[in-house]
Scaffold this motif. Structure first.
Motif, short mmCIF file in Angstrom:
data_model
loop_
_atom_site.label_atom_id
_atom_site.label_comp_id
_atom_site.label_asym_id
_atom_site.label_seq_id
_atom_site.Cartn_x
_atom_site.Cartn_y
_atom_site.Cartn_z
N LEU A 86 0.83 -1.20 0.00
CA LEU A 86 0.00 0.00 0.00
C LEU A 86 0.87 1.25 0.00
N SER A 87 0.62 2.14 -0.93
CA SER A 87 1.32 3.42 -0.98
C SER A 87 0.29 4.53 -1.19
N PRO A 88 0.68 5.78 -1.02
CA PRO A 88 -0.30 6.87 -1.19
C PRO A 88 -0.78 6.99 -2.64
N ASP A 89 -2.00 7.49 -2.80
CA ASP A 89 -2.47 7.87 -4.12
C ASP A 89 -1.71 9.13 -4.53
N ALA A 90 -1.55 9.33 -5.82
CA ALA A 90 -0.81 10.50 -6.30
C ALA A 90 -1.24 10.85 -7.71
N VAL A 91 -0.94 12.08 -8.09
CA VAL A 91 -1.22 12.54 -9.45
C VAL A 91 -0.15 13.56 -9.83
N ALA A 92 0.13 13.67 -11.13
CA ALA A 92 1.15 14.61 -11.58
C ALA A 92 0.72 15.27 -12.88
N ILE A 93 1.19 16.49 -13.04
CA ILE A 93 1.02 17.26 -14.27
C ILE A 93 2.41 17.45 -14.85
N GLN A 94 2.54 17.19 -16.15
CA GLN A 94 3.83 17.37 -16.82
C GLN A 94 3.71 18.48 -17.87
N LEU A 95 4.67 19.39 -17.86
CA LEU A 95 4.69 20.52 -18.79
C LEU A 95 6.10 20.70 -19.32
N PRO A 96 6.26 21.11 -20.58
CA PRO A 96 7.61 21.38 -21.06
C PRO A 96 8.18 22.60 -20.33
N ILE A 97 9.47 22.61 -20.07
CA ILE A 97 10.09 23.75 -19.41
C ILE A 97 10.11 24.95 -20.36
N ALA A 98 10.41 24.70 -21.59
CA ALA A 98 10.45 25.77 -22.60
C ALA A 98 9.68 25.28 -23.81
N GLY A 99 9.47 26.16 -24.70
CA GLY A 99 8.93 25.70 -25.97
C GLY A 99 7.49 26.00 -26.22
N ILE A 100 6.93 27.03 -25.59
CA ILE A 100 5.60 27.43 -26.02
C ILE A 100 5.75 27.83 -27.48
N GLY A 101 4.98 27.22 -28.32
CA GLY A 101 5.08 27.47 -29.74
C GLY A 101 6.15 26.62 -30.42
N ALA A 102 6.86 25.82 -29.65
CA ALA A 102 7.88 24.96 -30.26
C ALA A 102 7.22 23.90 -31.12
N VAL A 103 7.89 23.52 -32.17
CA VAL A 103 7.34 22.53 -33.09
C VAL A 103 7.42 21.14 -32.50
N GLU A 104 8.49 20.84 -31.80
CA GLU A 104 8.72 19.50 -31.28
C GLU A 104 8.43 19.44 -29.78
N LYS A 105 7.50 18.56 -29.41
CA LYS A 105 7.17 18.38 -27.99
C LYS A 105 8.21 17.44 -27.36
N PRO A 106 8.40 17.55 -26.04
CA PRO A 106 9.28 16.59 -25.36
C PRO A 106 8.68 15.19 -25.41
N TYR A 107 9.53 14.20 -25.17
CA TYR A 107 9.03 12.83 -25.01
C TYR A 107 8.04 12.85 -23.85
N HIS A 118 3.92 17.31 -8.85
CA HIS A 118 3.51 16.02 -8.29
C HIS A 118 2.84 16.22 -6.94
N TRP A 119 1.62 15.71 -6.82
CA TRP A 119 0.88 15.74 -5.56
C TRP A 119 0.74 14.32 -5.05
N GLU A 120 0.89 14.14 -3.71
CA GLU A 120 0.75 12.82 -3.09
C GLU A 120 -0.16 12.94 -1.88
N SER A 121 -1.08 11.96 -1.74
CA SER A 121 -2.02 11.99 -0.62
C SER A 121 -1.29 11.71 0.69
N ALA A 122 -2.00 11.96 1.77
CA ALA A 122 -1.43 11.80 3.11
C ALA A 122 -1.31 10.34 3.51
N THR A 123 -0.46 10.10 4.49
CA THR A 123 -0.39 8.82 5.19
C THR A 123 -0.82 9.11 6.63
N THR A 124 -0.82 8.10 7.48
CA THR A 124 -1.16 8.36 8.88
C THR A 124 -0.05 9.14 9.58
#
Length: 172
Positions: A36-57, A71-77
């Motif tokens: 058992l581990s905490p639930d979590a969620v993450a948002i990934q965004l390029p550091i640079a490149g608004i308008g860049a032709v090539e997106k990161p992997y 990255h957000w992680e839920s609480a534990t006890t």
């Protein structure tokens, strides 16, 4: 969902999860897989490149196209919920930074099988070489990942998306 004003961007992430994964909670442990581990969620965004032709992997960027990961992680006890900021240039080159120092704030709540997590950050930061600077009217690549702690998901074991687009629509 996302909304913004002249100063900040807020993103609401909402997903169904049959269990609130709380390590250290006996009731949660009874219905979870063995690890058992905490639930979590993450948002990934390029550091640079608004308008860049090539997106990161989409899997944590690459050497030529780094990404920020909120990255957000839920609480534990024993630990409260937490937010982290990661800079990644692929799976093996990951640096952690102070999320609060970049203005990232995250808060989650669980209610009747649904997680709701809001993450927000100023549109611009004092580190344009390290953080995406949000601009109104530009399409911004955005990707997501989620971890179900009751399903033994942690580390690289999680679900993830490819790139979607975020558009901060200009005022009319």
């Amino acid at each position: 969902r996302a909304l913004y004003n002249e100063d900040e961007l807020a993103i609401l992430l909402e997903w169904d999860d049959r269990t609130e994964s709380t390590p250290g909670d006996e009731r949660a442990a009874k219905i979870a897989d063995s690890d058992l581990s905490p639930d979590a969620v993450a948002i990934q965004l390029p550091i640079a490149g608004i308008g860049a032709v090539e997106k990161p992997y989409f899997g944590m960027g690459d050497a030529a196209h780094p990404v920020n990961i909120w990255h957000w992680e839920s609480a534990t006890t024993e630990q409260p919920e937490s937010a982290k900021l990661l800079d990644a240039r692929g799976f093996t080159d990951i640096q952690s930074r102070d999320a609060a120092g970049s203005g990232i704030v995250a808060k989650g709540s669980y209610d009747e099988g649904t997680w709701r997590v809001v993450m927000k950050r100023p549109l611009t930061t004092s580190l344009p070489e390290s953080d995406l600077q949000f601009e109104v009217g530009n399409f911004i690549p955005i990707a997501f990942a989620a971890w179900d702690g009751s399903n033994s998901e942690s580390g690289s074991s999680h679900t993830m998306t490819t790139w979607y687009w975020l558009l901060l629509t200009p005022s009319t």
